[in-house]
Design an enzyme around this catalytic site. Structure first.
Site, PDB file in Angstrom:
ATOM      1  N   GLU A  89       0.629  -1.145   0.052  1.00  0.00           N
ATOM      2  CA  GLU A  89       0.108   0.044   0.010  1.00  0.00           C
ATOM      3  C   GLU A  89       1.009   1.237  -0.066  1.00  0.00           C
ATOM      4  OE1 GLU A  89      -2.865  -0.014   3.171  1.00  0.00           O
ATOM      5  OE2 GLU A  89      -3.241  -2.167   2.937  1.00  0.00           O
ATOM      6  N   CYS A 113       4.206  -5.736  16.076  1.00  0.00           N
ATOM      7  CA  CYS A 113       3.371  -4.647  16.822  1.00  0.00           C
ATOM      8  C   CYS A 113       1.955  -5.014  17.011  1.00  0.00           C
ATOM      9  CB  CYS A 113       3.546  -3.249  16.282  1.00  0.00           C
ATOM     10  SG  CYS A 113       5.341  -2.509  16.270  1.00  0.00           S
TER      11      CYS A 113
END
Ligand code: SAH
Length: 353
Positions: A89, A113
């Site tokens: 993206e 994360c």
């Protein structure tokens, strides 16, 4: 097969020489490649040259697989398909001072994360320098507009793909190419300390941004596994070294998650830790914290802090001498933060697999 967009001018010269072509052709081709022209589209390059080159090198621009445009602020989000069918993206945001593109550096991410959509499926592969550059070229081509700033805050951990990222930085800032200067580039890291030291040695005038998100090891390790390898103290020592070597101020990202890292006590602790590490007698680094209410990702279950909690957090930091801004949300109607579009699209896998 060599990737033409990943070639430095001297590497392009060497390729041309290797197929018996004069090296001055590299001077003709390099700027055109970076404007988005494939060798076949170059009218000043003869067919024989193009054929010889195509035996040893290929040209790929990412293809627009999906494109979303925000009705609120014109932010454009791309799902780009790479030559092997994997997707990444990029987001283009328009500010008063120009257009900024947020690019990806890896397909997926292995940093884990807990709040982040990009890491859910792990890392698939690193991007080549030309694939990072290609996102900018393809977006510019699609928009017919110049992009003036680059942030490396898309999918992936740039310092986990160090060599390719550094080569990309050389390419994107090259005067014969896109010529986007280092001062217009930000690189964001979750805290790969070894990479911060290596980058400091290069002394590039780019902006390093640290995704901190918590200032105590227990909280930070619980949301960012990288903290188990390099804790908060080690990370901030590296930041201080970076500032000492480069003289460039760093910025800190802090995403606010309700009930996790957004209490007043945590704001006070954050301010104290930053001041203690970075405002010593030998270092008076200006400190800036960007506060971002966490973008809610279905899989993570994290909830963003209320606007009141966000402004209270900011006020506490200011009271302790730390400049804090709340990040303006752009493209909120198109889920513009990275990783989510790729997940929606079958993890951006090649359609055949
Ligand atoms: N790996 C790099 C760059 C990519 S992430 C890094 O960690 O810095 C870009 C930024 O978006 C980081 O600050 C990251 O922590 C943040 N981020 C990731 N998921 C988020 C979410 N759901 N909400 C808000 N910020 C998020």
């Amino acid at each position: 097969m060599n990737d033409l967009l990943s070639c430095l001018p001297e590497e392009l010269e060497a390729l041309l020489l290797s197929v018996g072509e004069p090296k001055y052709r590299a001077k003709q081709m390099f700027p055109q490649l970076h404007r988005g022209l494939s060798p076949d589209e170059m009218t000043n390059i003869g067919k024989a040259t193009r054929e010889k080159l195509s035996a040893v090198a290929s040209y790929h621009l990412p293809k627009v697989r999906r494109k979303l445009v925000s009705a609120l602020d014109g932010t454009v989000k791309y799902l780009f398909e790479l030559s092997d069918g994997h997707c990444v993206e990029s987001v283009v945001m328009t500010y008063n001072h120009g257009r900024t593109i947020c690019i990806s550096s890896q397909v997926g991410c292995r940093m884990g994360c807990k709040f982040c959509a990009s890491t859910i499926g792990g890392k698939v592969r690193d991007l080549l320098p030309g694939e990072m550059l290609g996102q900018i070229i393809a977006a510019q081509k699609d928009l017919s507009e110049r992009i003036s700033n680059v942030v490396m805050m898309g999918i992936g951990e740039p310092l986990d793909n160090y060599d390719n990222v550094v080569k990309f930085l050389t390419l994107v800032s090259h005067p014969d190419g896109l010529n986007i200067g280092y001062r217009h580039i930000s690189l964001s890291t979750c805290g790969v300390v070894s990479g911060i030291y290596k980058l400091a040695e290069l002394n590039l005038p780019l902006t390093l941004s640290i995704s901190l998100h918590a200032a105590d090891d227990d909280t930070r390790s619980s949301i960012m596994p990288v903290n188990k390898r390099w804790g908060v103290d080690e990370l901030l020592t590296a930041c201080k070294d970076y500032y000492g070597v480069t003289g460039r101020r760093l910025s800190f990202e802090y995403t606010l998650i309700s009930g996790k890292n957004d209490t007043t006590a945590q704001a006070v602790h954050l301010a104290n830790v930053l001041n203690r590490h970075l405002r010593t007698r030998n270092s008076t680094m200006p400190i800036h914290v960007n506060l971002i209410p966490v973008n809610e990702v279905t899989e993570t279950g994290f909830v963003h802090s209320s606007p009141e909690a966000v402004s209270a957090f900011a006020k506490t930091l200011e009271k302790h001498g730390i400049r804090a801004t709340v990040r303006r949300t752009l493209g909120s109607d198109i889920n513009a933060s990275c990783g989510q579009l790729r997940r929606e699209d079958n993890d951006g896998r090649p359609s055949s697999s």
